[in-house]
Design a protein around this motif. Structure first.
Motif, PDB file in Angstrom:
ATOM      1  N   ASN A 137       0.860  -1.180   0.000  1.00  0.00           N
ATOM      2  CA  ASN A 137       0.000   0.000   0.000  1.00  0.00           C
ATOM      3  C   ASN A 137       0.901   1.237   0.000  1.00  0.00           C
ATOM      4  OD1 ASN A 137      -1.787   2.038   0.336  1.00  0.00           O
ATOM      5  ND2 ASN A 137      -2.626   1.312   2.285  1.00  0.00           N
ATOM      6  N   TYR A 196      -8.009  -5.031  12.755  1.00  0.00           N
ATOM      7  CA  TYR A 196      -7.875  -5.617  11.423  1.00  0.00           C
ATOM      8  C   TYR A 196      -7.394  -4.563  10.423  1.00  0.00           C
ATOM      9  CZ  TYR A 196      -9.313  -7.470   6.902  1.00  0.00           C
ATOM     10  OH  TYR A 196      -9.346  -7.856   5.603  1.00  0.00           O
ATOM     11  N   LEU A 212      -3.763  -3.799  10.985  1.00  0.00           N
ATOM     12  CA  LEU A 212      -2.780  -4.801  10.596  1.00  0.00           C
ATOM     13  C   LEU A 212      -2.625  -4.898   9.086  1.00  0.00           C
ATOM     14  CD1 LEU A 212      -3.406  -7.662  13.138  1.00  0.00           C
ATOM     15  CD2 LEU A 212      -1.453  -6.118  12.972  1.00  0.00           C
ATOM     16  N   ARG A 213      -3.713  -4.712   8.361  1.00  0.00           N
ATOM     17  CA  ARG A 213      -3.588  -4.851   6.906  1.00  0.00           C
ATOM     18  C   ARG A 213      -3.046  -3.585   6.272  1.00  0.00           C
ATOM     19  NH1 ARG A 213      -8.594  -2.958   4.140  1.00  0.00           N
ATOM     20  NH2 ARG A 213      -8.575  -4.690   2.686  1.00  0.00           N
ATOM     21  N   HIS A 269      -0.385  -1.929   5.982  1.00  0.00           N
ATOM     22  CA  HIS A 269       0.855  -1.763   5.240  1.00  0.00           C
ATOM     23  C   HIS A 269       0.713  -2.258   3.794  1.00  0.00           C
ATOM     24  CE1 HIS A 269       4.735  -0.174   5.801  1.00  0.00           C
ATOM     25  NE2 HIS A 269       5.423  -1.280   5.589  1.00  0.00           N
ATOM     26  N   ASN A 270      -0.186  -3.202   3.607  1.00  0.00           N
ATOM     27  CA  ASN A 270      -0.310  -3.790   2.278  1.00  0.00           C
ATOM     28  C   ASN A 270      -1.637  -3.508   1.594  1.00  0.00           C
ATOM     29  OD1 ASN A 270       2.261  -5.073   2.165  1.00  0.00           O
ATOM     30  ND2 ASN A 270       1.501  -6.486   3.734  1.00  0.00           N
ATOM     31  N   GLN A 271      -2.672  -3.270   2.369  1.00  0.00           N
ATOM     32  CA  GLN A 271      -3.996  -2.999   1.826  1.00  0.00           C
ATOM     33  C   GLN A 271      -4.484  -1.673   2.419  1.00  0.00           C
ATOM     34  OE1 GLN A 271      -5.803  -4.939  -0.411  1.00  0.00           O
ATOM     35  NE2 GLN A 271      -3.884  -6.072  -0.623  1.00  0.00           N
TER      36      GLN A 271
END
Lengths: 958, 120
Positions: free
Chosen positions: A730, A808, A811-812, A814-816
């Motif tokens: 992301n 949630y 945590l996501r 960094h990528n989403q």
């Protein structure tokens, strides 16, 4: 040896007298003198090199981009002035020890004196012309402090203020002049500027440079028409006058003219302005001096006159005139400083400085009288004293100068100046020391202590010595100084001598001496003549100018600053519109070539909704609740817009911020009026609509113009490096926590500050007027159902769900789409919901950590992550990551950026919780229902009818 | 599409400015939130508009929208919340303290002040 120390030593040493005064006045004097002596030693260590013909340079860059450097240099001229500043400074320090009263704060006096000394030394040794400006202003400031040293005297304050305004204003001119000079010369280093005289004189900037620099020099050196401040500065203690107003500060203007002589002189304009101003000042100063009764007044106007003489010599533009000027600077410093000190002795011993009361002091105080008479003779230009020699050279230079095709005007005027000088010097000497006392004195005068007349003697010795053996004592110094001024390797220097044979100047000197004495006999009729002539009062004019500018400032403040925020904002908007329109009208208006995206149906619907909601807000904004609802519709559409145009992170952020903002505004609205009073004036409404419409049109046009043009972006780097070096897919989140982590760090600190300010603003709202108003609201704002059951239950159920969602999203991140900001807002919303549903007190009891801790922890964690990178030898906030294989799940990424994001998350939660809980806390004061006592405020049994509240809740809750 | 976004920005700016020029604090606060919407959209639009090109690195995809304005706007949104909160609280405290929300003094009060200034 570091030249910078010569100026920096006194500047830094200025704190020492303040400390040393605790050990007594002698210790204080000793420390001050020691500081000056060390600077003098450093200076003299460089003297052999300078006399060998070298220019000593040292220093370093300071702000190279501005052309400002911290470089110093020393040549003949600098050495000459610096020695004079330090030697006379030392004598003045000794003299002050005995002059100052026991009640005068001596530490402060010497601190100011050292500050001034350092600033003066900075002027004469700076290599950088901008650095020179800095020191120049420092002398204005420190001389302000010195002139106003006796701040209980109104004349002292007024004189100091006048000197500051005139010389400080001159400093501004100097700054402008030096900036232009640096541009014209292509360098701000004085040593280089001095090499480029021809280029500067040919430059179109020459005339403005000349006028600005002359403005600075003339204000500092009290040249006509700026001469009026110097006599008013005589309110200063006499040592200050002896130091600043004879030998140093007022010579700074002459120094500047001499320093820039190779660059600026030699043109007709230079001659016309500088020589004429000098001549006029010389005559006016001497004329006024003749009629002053105050000893220091005579000396002040005499100084003005002599400064005019020096300026005139520099204005002539010939090398002989420069030599005469440098010699006269030296001689003037010796006899004028000793005369000021003598005037101080007279004042000290007799309690008056008025010629009308003094007389016959020679018999009462023989030592001081002899010294003063010698110095006065030198000022008059009597042979065998040093003043005679330089006056002779001045007359010689004047005799060689012709104006308007006449060879008579300048020599005649110069002779007249010399004649007046003889007259006032004689009057000064005769009326004070000879004859008999004119009035009964309150004190019985006698010679002062040794320490007070010794400095005078130390200055009178060179007066006589130079007068008798000029070439032996001063020849080398004057030659070296004049060489530095003209910037040449050799100079046609005739040895200084007393006797040149029967020459024109000797005849002029003779006329001046005889005429001056004759004039003294005619003093009474002349005074009648003077009273008949118009005498413009410079102080009254100055005061009128100052008063007029104060009135103008008041008027414009009243116009602009009229207690109306709408007015200020309207002015700002109008200005922006005007600037934007000017840019638009003068620019090009090509259509953009970028292909546009096709409109789709949902977008069109959203657009219509947006316009409708916006227009409705404009029309119905007096209904606040309605406005709030409509504005949240707009916020929703904004977040949909982000969604539509490939910005999922923004959409998530916008919608969660929207929720929090609406809650916040609702809470506030609960305490504020629900209706805005409508604007009654149509004209004002129309004005606002016009301004707003113009602004909207501008913003729309600008946005459209940009969007229809192609883009060159630096983002390819971020897209390419996000995964390999940031460890996340992301890109937006990687930019936030990694590439531009420092920005984000700053942002969360801003959030923190906002939260703390909110806390501070509201934590005291439960006292005083605010509390009374809240109490009044309590009786009005009755609501039967403060915490509806459905809301309470829903909020409780939502809390763990929302926290799970928050974790949630975090945590996501960094990528989403997701990350610390959004997760923080989601979790904060869930917590705030508890406040809304169950009230502040209940939630406060349940909460284990408060907002302050969250804020602190957030910023500290973020900072620790950044500092962690430093420990590994990377720059602040460099992130690193590893992939850890976990059975069954596969590789799991662990990045330090996650830690940083935790910091962001905590700060956001802390900010929201702290600010909103503060508002609810205040709100509670206005609420009708008593604070619940149990774990929940859902009553198990119906509550009894309302009972009167026992007492107001304490302000310490929460 | 660009026309819709640009005109939207224009309308939001207009409403924001209109409310900000109001004589009471609450409309000014709403006005600043409208201005924040407008400015954030404007900044976002500086990266140009594109559809279905979210800057999430995916295998096989090479064409992404500009992530930089998005990162800037993201923090701007959060900061504008902080600012709104601060201004609201200022207004609230001011109202509780003085009992009025007016942002300017009346003509009479102004004239009295001016007279006082003259006398000084």
């Amino acid at each position: 040896m570091q030249l910078a120390l010569i100026a920096l030593f006194p500047l830094a040493g200025a704190v020492l007298p303040l400390i040393a005064i605790r050990a007594g006045r002698n210790a204080c004097t000793f420390v001050t003198a020691a500081v000056s002596s060390i600077a003098l030693l450093i200076l003299l260590a460089n003297a052999p090199a300078v006399f060998g013909g070298a220019t000593v340079r040292s220093g370093t860059d300071w702000v190279p981009a501005l052309g400002l450097s911290f470089r110093f240099f020393l040549d003949g001229l600098g050495l000459f002035f610096a020695t004079m500043i330090l030697v006379i400074g030392l004598l003045v320090i000794v003299y002050s020890r005995f002059y100052l009263d026991r009640d005068d704060p001596m530490g402060r006096f010497f601190a100011f004196l050292l500050l001034f000394q350092g600033a003066m030394l900075g002027i004469v040794t700076s290599d950088n012309i901008l650095l020179l400006v800095v020191f120049w202003e420092l002398t204005s400031l420190s001389s302000f402090l010195l002139i106003g040293y006796w701040s209980h005297l109104p004349e002292g304050r007024q004189g100091a203020r006048m000197a500051l305004i005139v010389t400080g204003g001159g400093g501004l001119l100097l700054m402008a002049g030096m900036l232009l000079l640096g541009q014209a010369a292509g360098s701000y280093e004085l040593t280089e500027v001095l090499q480029r005289g021809d280029a500067i004189k040919a430059s179109p900037l020459y005339v403005p440079i000349l006028l600005l620099v002359l403005g600075a020099a003339f204000t500092k050196s009290a040249q006509f028409p700026f001469h009026f401040w110097l006599p008013h500065a005589m309110a200063a203690p006499t040592p200050v006058s002896a130091y600043l107003h004879s030998a140093t500060m007022v010579k700074a203007g002459v120094f500047l003219l001499a320093r820039l002589w190779p660059v600026l002189s030699g043109t007709e304009l230079w001659f016309a302005i500088v020589a004429t101003t000098g001549l006029v000042t010389m005559l006016i100063g001497a004329w006024i001096a003749l009629f002053k009764d105050d000893l220091k007044g005579i000396l002040a106007h005499s100084t003005v006159s002599h400064l005019g003489l020096m300026t005139m010599l520099l204005g002539f533009g010939t090398r002989t005139a420069v030599i005469a000027c440098m010699f006269h600077i030296l001689n003037h410093a010796t006899f004028k400083a000793s005369l000021f000190m003598s005037a101080g002795i007279v004042d000290h011993e007799t309690g008056t400085r008025s010629l009308r009361k003094l007389g016959g002091l020679a018999r009462l105080m023989p030592i001081s009288a002899v010294l003063a008479l010698i110095a006065a003779a030198s000022m008059a230009g009597v042979p065998l004293f040093n003043g005679f020699l330089s006056k002779e050279m001045m007359l010689e230079a004047a005799a060689e100068t012709s104006v308007f095709g006449s060879v008579w005007i300048v020599p005649a005027a110069a002779t007249l100046g010399a004649l007046l000088s003889v007259a006032y010097s004689a009057r000064f000497a005769v009326s004070t020391y000879l004859g008999r006392p004119r009035a009964a004195l309150t004190k019985h005068p006698h010679d002062p202590p040794f320490g007070m007349w010794a400095p005078v003697a130390a200055l009178v010795i060179p007066v006589v010595a130079i007068g008798l053996a000029p070439q032996l004592i001063a020849g080398a110094v004057v030659e070296r100084t004049a060489l530095a001024v003209v910037g040449a390797a050799t100079l046609d220097f005739h040895p200084l001598a007393i006797w040149h044979g029967f020459t024109g100047p000797l005849l002029m000197s003779g006329i001046a001496l005889a005429g001056g004495l004759a004039l003294l006999l005619l003093h009474t009729p002349l005074e009648t003549l003077r009273h008949a002539l118009p005498r413009p009062d410079a102080k009254a004019m100055f005061d009128a100018v100052i008063a007029a500018s104060v009135r103008a400032a008041r008027w414009s403040i009243r116009r602009l600053h009229n207690d109306s925020l709408p007015r200020y904002l309207a002015v700002i908007t109008l200005t922006i519109l005007a600037v934007g329109s000017a840019g638009f009208v003068t620019g090009r208006h090509d259509a953009g070539l970028r292909a546009m995206l096709p409109v789709n149906l949902p977008a069109a619907v959203a657009w219509i909704l947006l316009i409708a909601a916006s227009v409705a807000v404009m029309l119905f904004h007096v209904h606040r609740l309605l406005t709030l609802i409509l504005s949240s519709v707009v916020g929703l559409i904004v977040s949909l817009t982000f969604m539509q145009f490939s910005a999922p992170d923004l959409a998530l952020t916008q919608i969660s911020v929207e929720v929090v903002t609406v809650i916040l505004l609702l809470l506030a609205l609960n305490l504020l009026p629900k209706i805005t009073p409508a604007e009654p004036r149509l004209g004002r409404k129309l004005r606002d609509v016009a301004l707003a419409g113009g602004g909207g049109l501008g913003a729309a046009a600008l946005a459209y113009a940009v969007m229809t043009r192609d883009l060159g972006s630096i983002s390819d780097f971020y897209l390419a490096e996000s995964k390999p070096s940031g460890g996340g897919t992301n890109v937006v989140n990687v930019i936030l926590v990694d590439f531009r982590g420092f920005d984000t760090f700053g942002e969360i600190i801003v959030l923190c500050i906002a939260a703390l300010v909110i806390y501070a603003l509201l934590s005291s709202a439960l006292e005083g007027a605010a509390a009374r108003r809240l109490d009044a609201m309590r009786q009005r704002n009755d609501s039967a159902d403060a915490h509806p059951l459905v809301l309470v239950v829903a909020a409780r159920v939502l809390l763990p769900l929302a926290i799970t969602v928050g974790v949630y999203i975090f945590l996501r991140g960094h990528n989403q789409p997701g990350g610390g900001f959004i997760a923080g807002l989601v979790v904060a919303t869930a917590i705030i919901m508890q406040f809304m549903a169950s009230g502040y007190a209940w939630s406060a009891e349940q909460r284990r950590i408060d907002g302050h801790r969250l804020l602190g922890a957030g910023v500290l964690i973020a900072a620790a992550t950044g500092i962690g990178a430093l420990l590994f030898g990377h720059p602040f906030l460099t992130s690193s990551f590893v992939y850890v294989p976990v059975p069954l799940i596969g590789d799991v990424e662990l990045a330090t950026a996650i830690l940083f994001d935790i910091g962001v998350f905590l700060t956001v939660v802390g900010t929201v919780v702290l600010s909103l809980s503060q508002i609810s806390r205040v709100e509670r004061r206005a609420k009708r229902t008593p604070a619940p006592v149990g774990p929940s405020d859902i009553p198990l049994v119906p509550r009894a009818p309302l009972q009167p509240r026992p007492a107001a809740p304490s302000a310490q809750e929460g | 599409m660009e026309i819709l976004v640009a005109s939207g920005i224009g309308v939001l700016t207009m409403v924001g400015l209109y409310l900000v020029l109001s004589r009471h604090s609450f409309p000014v606060i709403i006005g600043t939130t409208f201005l924040s919407y407008a400015v954030n959209l404007f900044l976002f639009a500086m990266g140009r508009l594109s559809i279905d090109k979210a800057p999430i690195i995916t295998k096989g995809v090479t064409d992404y929208t500009d992530p930089l304005p998005q990162a800037l706007v993201l923090t701007a949104i959060v900061i504008s919340f902080g600012m709104t909160a601060l201004v609201v609280v200022l207004a609230l405290r001011g109202f509780l303290e003085t009992g009025t929300e007016r942002l300017e003094n009346g003509e009479a009060h102004r004239r009295a002040r001016a007279r006082k200034a003259e006398r000084r």
